[in-house]
Design a protein around this motif. Structure first.
Motif, PDB file in Angstrom:
ATOM      1  N   GLN A 370       0.852  -1.186   0.000  1.00 20.91           N
ATOM      2  CA  GLN A 370       0.000   0.000   0.000  1.00 20.91           C
ATOM      3  C   GLN A 370       0.891   1.241   0.000  1.00 20.91           C
ATOM      4  O   GLN A 370       1.707   1.421   0.900  1.00 20.91           O
ATOM      5  N   TYR A 371       0.702   2.046  -1.012  1.00 25.57           N
ATOM      6  CA  TYR A 371       1.474   3.289  -1.137  1.00 25.57           C
ATOM      7  C   TYR A 371       0.460   4.417  -1.235  1.00 25.57           C
ATOM      8  O   TYR A 371      -0.334   4.463  -2.166  1.00 25.57           O
ATOM      9  N   MET A 372       0.467   5.294  -0.251  1.00 25.48           N
ATOM     10  CA  MET A 372      -0.517   6.377  -0.214  1.00 25.48           C
ATOM     11  C   MET A 372       0.151   7.739  -0.287  1.00 25.48           C
ATOM     12  O   MET A 372       1.142   7.989   0.393  1.00 25.48           O
ATOM     13  N   GLU A 373      -0.394   8.585  -1.134  1.00 28.35           N
ATOM     14  CA  GLU A 373      -0.047   9.998  -1.144  1.00 28.35           C
ATOM     15  C   GLU A 373      -1.180  10.764  -0.460  1.00 28.35           C
ATOM     16  O   GLU A 373      -2.347  10.603  -0.824  1.00 28.35           O
ATOM     17  N   VAL A 374      -0.808  11.563   0.531  1.00 31.19           N
ATOM     18  CA  VAL A 374      -1.782  12.410   1.214  1.00 31.19           C
ATOM     19  C   VAL A 374      -1.500  13.845   0.782  1.00 31.19           C
ATOM     20  O   VAL A 374      -0.433  14.388   1.069  1.00 31.19           O
ATOM     21  N   VAL A 375      -2.452  14.438   0.068  1.00 31.46           N
ATOM     22  CA  VAL A 375      -2.237  15.726  -0.586  1.00 31.46           C
ATOM     23  C   VAL A 375      -2.887  16.851   0.217  1.00 31.46           C
ATOM     24  O   VAL A 375      -4.102  16.828   0.468  1.00 31.46           O
ATOM     25  N   ASP A 376      -2.068  17.836   0.632  1.00 36.40           N
ATOM     26  CA  ASP A 376      -2.631  19.025   1.269  1.00 36.40           C
ATOM     27  C   ASP A 376      -3.612  19.690   0.307  1.00 36.40           C
ATOM     28  O   ASP A 376      -3.369  19.759  -0.901  1.00 36.40           O
ATOM     29  N   SER A 377      -4.712  20.198   0.851  1.00 38.97           N
ATOM     30  CA  SER A 377      -5.672  20.876  -0.014  1.00 38.97           C
ATOM     31  C   SER A 377      -6.352  21.999   0.744  1.00 38.97           C
ATOM     32  O   SER A 377      -6.234  22.115   1.965  1.00 38.97           O
ATOM     33  N   ASN A 378      -7.092  22.804   0.009  1.00 39.80           N
ATOM     34  CA  ASN A 378      -7.924  23.861   0.585  1.00 39.80           C
ATOM     35  C   ASN A 378      -9.404  23.525   0.418  1.00 39.80           C
ATOM     36  O   ASN A 378     -10.262  24.408   0.439  1.00 39.80           O
ATOM     37  N   ARG A 379      -9.704  22.239   0.259  1.00 36.35           N
ATOM     38  CA  ARG A 379     -11.069  21.814  -0.032  1.00 36.35           C
ATOM     39  C   ARG A 379     -11.981  21.894   1.188  1.00 36.35           C
ATOM     40  O   ARG A 379     -13.153  22.229   1.076  1.00 36.35           O
ATOM     41  N   GLY A 380     -11.471  21.548   2.366  1.00 37.58           N
ATOM     42  CA  GLY A 380     -12.305  21.537   3.558  1.00 37.58           C
ATOM     43  C   GLY A 380     -11.656  20.746   4.655  1.00 37.58           C
ATOM     44  O   GLY A 380     -10.569  20.189   4.492  1.00 37.58           O
ATOM     45  N   LYS A 381     -12.336  20.666   5.787  1.00 36.49           N
ATOM     46  CA  LYS A 381     -11.764  20.031   6.964  1.00 36.49           C
ATOM     47  C   LYS A 381     -12.549  18.781   7.337  1.00 36.49           C
ATOM     48  O   LYS A 381     -13.771  18.779   7.347  1.00 36.49           O
ATOM     49  N   MET A 382     -11.805  17.717   7.625  1.00 36.23           N
ATOM     50  CA  MET A 382     -12.400  16.504   8.158  1.00 36.23           C
ATOM     51  C   MET A 382     -12.032  16.420   9.632  1.00 36.23           C
ATOM     52  O   MET A 382     -10.863  16.278   9.987  1.00 36.23           O
ATOM     53  N   TRP A 383     -13.022  16.510  10.493  1.00 33.09           N
ATOM     54  CA  TRP A 383     -12.750  16.516  11.934  1.00 33.09           C
ATOM     55  C   TRP A 383     -12.325  15.136  12.408  1.00 33.09           C
ATOM     56  O   TRP A 383     -11.362  14.967  13.114  1.00 33.09           O
ATOM     57  N   LEU A 384     -13.112  14.154  12.081  1.00 33.03           N
ATOM     58  CA  LEU A 384     -12.763  12.769  12.397  1.00 33.03           C
ATOM     59  C   LEU A 384     -13.685  11.897  11.584  1.00 33.03           C
ATOM     60  O   LEU A 384     -14.854  12.170  11.446  1.00 33.03           O
ATOM     61  N   SER A 385     -13.144  10.846  11.007  1.00 32.46           N
ATOM     62  CA  SER A 385     -13.968   9.992  10.164  1.00 32.46           C
ATOM     63  C   SER A 385     -13.721   8.542  10.483  1.00 32.46           C
ATOM     64  O   SER A 385     -12.659   8.154  10.925  1.00 32.46           O
ATOM     65  N   GLY A 386     -14.715   7.735  10.206  1.00 31.12           N
ATOM     66  CA  GLY A 386     -14.551   6.299  10.294  1.00 31.12           C
ATOM     67  C   GLY A 386     -14.090   5.734   8.974  1.00 31.12           C
ATOM     68  O   GLY A 386     -14.373   4.597   8.658  1.00 31.12           O
ATOM     69  N   GLN A 387     -13.381   6.551   8.175  1.00 26.56           N
ATOM     70  CA  GLN A 387     -12.983   6.126   6.833  1.00 26.56           C
ATOM     71  C   GLN A 387     -12.149   4.852   6.879  1.00 26.56           C
ATOM     72  O   GLN A 387     -12.233   4.027   5.973  1.00 26.56           O
ATOM     73  N   HIS A 388     -11.364   4.681   7.943  1.00 22.92           N
ATOM     74  CA  HIS A 388     -10.526   3.483   8.012  1.00 22.92           C
ATOM     75  C   HIS A 388     -11.377   2.230   8.057  1.00 22.92           C
ATOM     76  O   HIS A 388     -10.937   1.163   7.653  1.00 22.92           O
ATOM     77  N   ASN A 389     -12.560   2.345   8.549  1.00 22.18           N
ATOM     78  CA  ASN A 389     -13.454   1.191   8.616  1.00 22.18           C
ATOM     79  C   ASN A 389     -14.872   1.744   8.720  1.00 22.18           C
ATOM     80  O   ASN A 389     -15.248   2.239   9.752  1.00 22.18           O
ATOM     81  N   PRO A 390     -15.575   1.785   7.599  1.00 21.96           N
ATOM     82  CA  PRO A 390     -15.522   0.829   6.510  1.00 21.96           C
ATOM     83  C   PRO A 390     -15.100   1.392   5.159  1.00 21.96           C
ATOM     84  O   PRO A 390     -15.051   0.658   4.185  1.00 21.96           O
ATOM     85  N   MET A 391     -14.863   2.702   5.068  1.00 22.44           N
ATOM     86  CA  MET A 391     -14.868   3.302   3.740  1.00 22.44           C
ATOM     87  C   MET A 391     -13.830   2.705   2.792  1.00 22.44           C
ATOM     88  O   MET A 391     -14.085   2.530   1.609  1.00 22.44           O
ATOM     89  N   SER A 392     -12.653   2.397   3.279  1.00 21.59           N
ATOM     90  CA  SER A 392     -11.645   1.825   2.385  1.00 21.59           C
ATOM     91  C   SER A 392     -11.967   0.392   1.987  1.00 21.59           C
ATOM     92  O   SER A 392     -11.335  -0.170   1.093  1.00 21.59           O
ATOM     93  N   TRP A 393     -12.956  -0.206   2.647  1.00 16.39           N
ATOM     94  CA  TRP A 393     -13.291  -1.596   2.352  1.00 16.39           C
ATOM     95  C   TRP A 393     -13.807  -1.776   0.935  1.00 16.39           C
ATOM     96  O   TRP A 393     -13.712  -2.862   0.360  1.00 16.39           O
TER      97      TRP A 393
END
Length: 789
Positions: A370-393
């Motif tokens: 797994q190789y991830m690029e995390v790109v700085d942006s001015n799109r908006g703020k994510m306070w906290l997400s459960g993206q690790h489970n389940p979204m990447s599933w």
């Protein structure tokens, strides 16, 4: 697994726990409209406050002249980022995010609070004062397109501080020193398991696919904010005390920010509006104590409607290269992803943490890169997400679907072939919970798989279906410290209160009632921030862990009740009252001469096991009894990167696609979930309905739209950003299993957000028309995919 370490974890008979349609005491207040949130509180002589907000996607306030604003009648105070009181405040790092100043002159997303706070007699005066500020801006380059922002020649919006390399990952075991230094806007995170090249050499076929996940918002229904004031107390000694409403789980942060003893900060408001894994505390909730101290009056500050459109999930692009055997068994997975790093202070929790709690480790494939690029942006703020489970599933679920299409097989069969056994990645045995879920789903849906584009409905629309699985998670590692009290014959469970929602406390009370032979209605609950017990967690996953500790505490109280019942039977306490009971003799006690082990608690009574007709009411106990417990339940298997499996869930979606209009109708969702043991059925059902709402919205209609030239977000209201209403919600067929295979309370795990997804509907659309459509699958995009636009 199972609840083997706790007291009574193997209980077989349940009267209260799992009981359907049991009205909740706290949720009744919310449903009836009597619940008060932070925005509902007002105080006499109250002032209002508002922040200056940036009209630019990325800008710096060079200077601000407040003279004209201060002259407006009704303006009471104006603070800037250079004010000493502001500089002395620390916003902290948030949850797993970098530390930030509470307020400065940098705004790296449109609409963010920056530079100035105005306090006035009402909100209209605040708005006028903000308009009269003479602000000189330096507009900076912006990034709202991640693919452009990652290019070497893209403007660097957040340069790495001098002397710091800035690398990848966030300290969650993301490859450590293997992560290369940050380049431009891009941080890197690398995880390698096994031998990826050897895995590809074993493969008979290599497939490649893209999984592009659009951002979507949480849309908090109750605007975040509150009011604060300072007061004297005859009970708290010297020094002012603080009353702050609107920070239901921010009490500790307020105490820290304002350097106060915890016992001098008071709150009544304990309810939080519906949130999807958003534990963020906004500036509006934290600034009011300072403003109230400066002005000597109560101050109210409320987040505007714009703030309802913060991210719950950041945009992410995934490209997968997958090696498979001729039968569909995966031998290698090469995952390259590009994720939105968001604005300053956004958490990486939902980005790089995907790589440790990702779905690939539930498969028999041991060769994963797994190789991830995390790109700085001015799109908006994510306070906290459960993206690790389940979204990447859904990257894995899409892989199963594509393999099935290539080989002409059922995706359920491909998923089952690749899922490893319950103990390890090398375990060839089936996972009992998964098999039970799949069998129930096949029956529920009358599952008959067809290849893409092969089934037309009677009305001429194309039929499609899809499938996914996930683990049922729960919170793990948290220490809980509940306290139970028997007072005047009633059992009290006091708490700092729910963290998100009210599910936990109501399920906790059900467990206490179960263990003490009482009814749910018999348990008294009080929410008080001065209590020690905090039932961390928002939904069923937090409920099952905290309820385990509450169960242990309930059994300690039960032991003390039975001991006291025997003691009072053998040595009756003196009659109460001024006259000593007027000389009345107490009735004979049927428990006299018995031992605690001879007794039990049933139906609100203390009964003799050998003869249940012999009993005394619990209210006859005169002593005031306490029981406390501090500890954590056994660690969840979910923490082991999917390499050990216990309880699972599965879901499917059926759609009908009109190839003439592009309209997609979700005919129904089918869900079979095994939480191990159902704690509070009403809440489990509601959580599943909630995540299917998200599923529908993010794949059919929700969309963030930006002006590429200015970086301004254009969809920040309910007209442009189309949330799902009750009228839009499709049918959800649901079956809950109880294998008791979890290791939390009574063998339970949670469900929480594990059924939320980003591609279940998208896969079903592909199965209907044989074309991939990007989220959201609006009619114009469906027609474009069909070549009709």
């Amino acid at each position: 697994m199972a609840d083997l370490e706790g007291v009574n974890g193997q209980r077989q008979d349940f009267r209260v726990v799992g009981k359907p349609n049991l009205p909740g005491r706290l949720s009744r207040a919310m449903a009836s409209g009597i619940a008060k949130y932070g925005i509902d509180y007002v105080a006499a002589d109250m002032l209002h406050a508002k922040f200056l907000r940036s009209p630019y996607a990325n800008a710096k306030v060079v200077s601000v002249d407040t003279v004209k604003a201060r002259r407006i009648p009704g303006v009471v105070d104006i603070l800037t980022w250079e004010d000493g009181d502001i500089k002395n405040l620390s916003a902290g790092g948030g949850f797993m995010g970098p530390a930030q100043p509470f307020l400065d002159n940098i705004a790296d997303q449109e609409g963010t609070e920056v530079a100035v706070i105005v306090v006035a007699e009402n909100e209209d005066i605040c708005e006028e004062a903000l308009r009269q500020l003479d602000v000189r801006w330096e507009v900076l380059p912006h990034v709202v397109d991640l693919l452009e922002g990652r290019k070497p020649d893209a403007p660097v919006i957040r340069p790495t501080p001098t002397g710091k390399q800035g690398g990848g990952g966030t300290g969650f075991g993301m490859g450590g020193g293997n992560n290369p230094p940050k380049k431009g806007n891009v941080s890197f995170s690398i995880v390698n398991d096994g031998d990826i090249e050897a895995g590809f050499r074993e493969a008979d076929h290599i497939i490649e696919l893209d999984v592009n996940t659009a951002a979507f918002c949480g849309h908090i229904p109750n605007p975040v904010g509150g009011v604060a004031w300072w007061f004297d107390s005859i009970y708290q000694g010297e020094g002012k005390n603080l009353r702050i409403e609107g920070t239901p789980w921010g009490h500790d942060q307020v105490v820290s920010m304002y350097r106060l003893p915890g016992e001098k900060v008071f709150q009544e408001c304990m309810l939080v509006g519906g949130r999807y894994c958003d534990w963020g505390i906004r500036k509006q909730q934290l600034i009011t104590p300072l403003l109230a101290k400066r002005t000597g009056r109560p101050v109210r500050c409320v987040h505007d409607r714009y703030g309802m459109y913060d991210f719950n999930l950041n945009q992410r692009y995934v490209h997968l290269k997958v090696g498979i055997k001729a039968n569909g068994l995966i031998t290698a997975i090469d995952d390259f992803s590009i994720a939105d790093g968001g604005a300053r202070g956004s958490t990486n929790f939902g980005n790089t943490m995907d790589q440790t709690y990702g779905p690939y480790f539930t498969t028999r494939c041991v060769n994963v890169k797994q190789y991830m690029e995390v790109v700085d942006s001015n799109r908006g703020k994510m306070w906290l997400s459960g993206q690790h489970n389940p979204m990447s599933w859904d990257s894995l679920m899409m892989t199963f679907y594509v393999i099935a299409e290539k080989l002409g097989k059922d995706p359920i069969d491909i998923a089952t072939l690749n899922l490893h056994g319950p103990t390890s990645q090398e375990d060839p045995d089936p996972v009992p919970s998964y098999e039970a879920c799949v069998a129930a789903l096949r029956k529920m849906m009358n599952w008959q798989w067809h290849k893409a584009g092969e089934k037309k409905l009677a009305d001429g629309r194309m039929h499609g279906a899809s499938f996914r699985y996930n683990q049922c998670p729960r919170h793990s590692g948290t220490v809980f410290s509940p306290k139970l009290e028997l007072r005047n014959g009633e059992v009290h469970l006091d708490s700092k209160g729910p963290v998100i929602g009210n599910y936990i406390m109501e399920a906790n009370a059900m467990v206490v009632a179960e263990e003490l032979g009482l009814e749910y209605e018999d348990i008294r609950m009080k929410l008080d921030h001065h209590e020690i017990y905090r039932p961390w967690g928002g939904g069923s996953d937090g409920t099952t862990a905290s309820s385990w500790a509450v169960k242990e505490c309930a059994n300690k109280l039960k032991k003390r009740i039975l001991e006291t019942a025997v003691e009072e039977a053998d040595n009756p306490p003196a009659a109460g009252g001024m006259m000593g009971g007027f000389g009345k003799k107490p009735a004979p006690n049927p428990l006299k001469g018995l031992k605690p082990e001879d007794l039990d608690m049933k139906g609100g009574k203390i009964v003799v096991k050998a003869d249940p007709d012999k009993s005394i009411p619990l209210s006859q106990i005169r002593a005031n009894l306490f029981a406390t417990y501090s500890g954590r339940p056994p660690l969840a298997l979910w923490n082991q990167r999917g390499k050990a499996l216990d309880t699972m869930n599965v879901a499917t979606c059926e759609v009908a696609v009109d190839t003439e209009t592009g309209e997609v109708e979700i005919l129904r969702f089918g869900v079979v979930a095994d939480p191990g043991k159902i704690m509070r059925r009403t809440s489990l059902e509601s959580q599943i309905d909630q995540v299917m709402d998200f599923t529908t919205g993010c794949q059919l209609q929700e969309e963030f739209i930006y002006d590429s030239k200015t970086g301004v977000k254009l969809s920040t209201n309910m007209f442009e950003y189309k949330k799902v209403s009750l009228l839009d919600m499709p049918r959800v067929d649901l079956e809950l299993l109880e294998t008791r295979a979890g290791n939390a309370c009574y063998g339970s795990n949670g469900i929480s957000h594990s059924l939320a997804n980003t591609h279940l509907v998208i896969m079903a659309i592909h199965n209907a028309i044989g074309k991939w459509v990007e989220s959201p699958a609006t009619p114009d995009r469906v027609l474009k995919a069909l070549g009709k636009v």
